[in-house]
Design a protein around this motif. Structure first.
Motif, short mmCIF file in Angstrom:
data_model
loop_
_atom_site.label_atom_id
_atom_site.label_comp_id
_atom_site.label_asym_id
_atom_site.label_seq_id
_atom_site.Cartn_x
_atom_site.Cartn_y
_atom_site.Cartn_z
N ARG A 126 53.57 20.42 -21.53
CA ARG A 126 52.23 19.90 -21.76
C ARG A 126 51.18 20.80 -21.12
N SER A 127 49.97 20.65 -21.61
CA SER A 127 48.82 21.39 -21.09
C SER A 127 47.64 20.45 -20.98
N LEU A 128 46.63 20.86 -20.18
CA LEU A 128 45.35 20.17 -20.14
C LEU A 128 44.29 21.10 -20.69
N SER A 129 43.47 20.56 -21.60
CA SER A 129 42.40 21.35 -22.20
C SER A 129 41.04 20.75 -21.88
N PHE A 130 40.06 21.64 -21.77
CA PHE A 130 38.68 21.27 -21.43
C PHE A 130 37.86 21.24 -22.73
N LEU A 131 37.36 20.06 -23.06
CA LEU A 131 36.66 19.87 -24.32
C LEU A 131 35.29 19.26 -24.08
N ARG A 132 34.50 19.18 -25.14
CA ARG A 132 33.23 18.46 -25.09
C ARG A 132 32.95 17.91 -26.48
N LEU A 133 32.11 16.86 -26.51
CA LEU A 133 31.74 16.29 -27.79
C LEU A 133 30.82 17.24 -28.54
N ALA A 134 31.12 17.44 -29.82
CA ALA A 134 30.31 18.34 -30.63
C ALA A 134 29.08 17.65 -31.21
N ALA A 135 29.06 16.31 -31.17
CA ALA A 135 27.94 15.54 -31.71
C ALA A 135 27.94 14.17 -31.05
N ASP A 136 26.83 13.46 -31.15
CA ASP A 136 26.82 12.07 -30.69
C ASP A 136 27.80 11.25 -31.52
N ILE A 137 28.55 10.36 -30.87
CA ILE A 137 29.43 9.46 -31.60
C ILE A 137 29.23 8.04 -31.08
N GLU A 138 29.51 7.07 -31.94
CA GLU A 138 29.36 5.66 -31.59
C GLU A 138 30.75 5.04 -31.50
N VAL A 139 31.01 4.37 -30.38
CA VAL A 139 32.33 3.80 -30.13
C VAL A 139 32.20 2.35 -29.70
N VAL A 140 33.32 1.62 -29.81
CA VAL A 140 33.39 0.26 -29.30
C VAL A 140 33.65 0.31 -27.80
N SER A 141 32.83 -0.37 -27.02
CA SER A 141 33.04 -0.43 -25.57
C SER A 141 33.97 -1.59 -25.24
N LEU A 142 35.02 -1.27 -24.49
CA LEU A 142 35.93 -2.26 -23.93
C LEU A 142 35.89 -2.18 -22.41
N MET A 143 34.72 -1.87 -21.87
CA MET A 143 34.58 -1.56 -20.45
C MET A 143 34.55 -2.79 -19.55
N SER A 144 34.12 -3.92 -20.07
CA SER A 144 33.95 -5.10 -19.22
C SER A 144 34.60 -6.32 -19.87
#
Length: 224
Positions: free
Chosen positions: A100-118
């Protein structure tokens, strides 16, 4: 505990969060896989697979990321790795990390997601913390719930975000390839860390140290 079938219809208004372009993300993946490539292979509906993987009942490309390197490493490598009770560090089996490896990425554009944070966010999709805390034995049920949430948040939801089960101070996310424009992610330019190399293993041990974990020693006579 939210271990019950999804209801026939969605009564709440799922919490929406915008993840902004340029947000740094970290992905632990098989070393042969392109860092930003989605996993296009559906998991089995009832056996192997991750928390919100696709299955033949709802096929889609997906990938998991952490908002910090610790969360990315913990979510993939420290699943079901208990402490032994003697106060010593956990040993991470070599077969778990060497390919396995770890890669460093970033979002290429704004995206909308469902929050399951709380708990309030989870309640909007008729769930409680079981959905994001369940262990692997319940993943067939969490996958079913993930598909149900996807159906009721189409076409806008490009993924889900929730607190990391294994590093609760950080966040993790799943992104889908069938919502919005591609590619959602792009490399930052930093070189991926290959855990199968001596340098990569040293880097990994630095990340694992705060979690009282280190890589298991190499067997005598075995090369890198």
């Amino acid at each position: 505990m939210g271990k019950y079938p999804p209801p026939d219809r969605l009564l709440g208004d799922p919490a929406r969060v915008i993840l902004c372009a340029g947000t740094p993300l970290y992905r632990v993946h098989a070393s042969h896989r392109s860092p930003a490539a989605y996993n296009s292979r559906p998991s089995h509906p009832f056996y192997y697979g991750g928390r919100f993987d696709s299955t033949p009942h709802d096929p889609y490309g997906y990938l998991y990321v952490g908002f910090g390197p610790g969360a990315a490493v913990c979510e993939v490598l420290l699943r079901s790795l208990p402490f032994d009770g003697d106060g010593g560090p956990r040993l991470l089996p070599r077969e778990v990390f060497e390919r396995r490896s770890l890669s460093f990425l970033r979002l290429a554009a704004d995206i909308e997601v469902v929050s399951l944070m709380s708990a309030a966010d989870l309640a909007t999709v008729a769930q409680d913390p079981w959905l994001i805390h369940a262990e692997g034995a319940d993943y067939p049920q969490t996958r079913d719930w993930g598909h149900w949430i996807r159906r009721h948040t189409a076409p806008w939801a490009q993924g889900f975000v929730w607190p990391s089960k294994r590093d609760p101070a950080d966040r993790v996310a799943i992104l889908f390839d069938d919502r919005g424009m591609e590619p959602a992610l792009e490399p930052t330019g930093a070189v991926s860390v290959d855990f199968g190399t001596e340098e990569g293993e040293q880097w990994l041990n630095g990340v694992l140290a705060p979690y009282r974990t280190r890589t298991a020693p190499r067997l005598p006579g075995r090369g890198v």
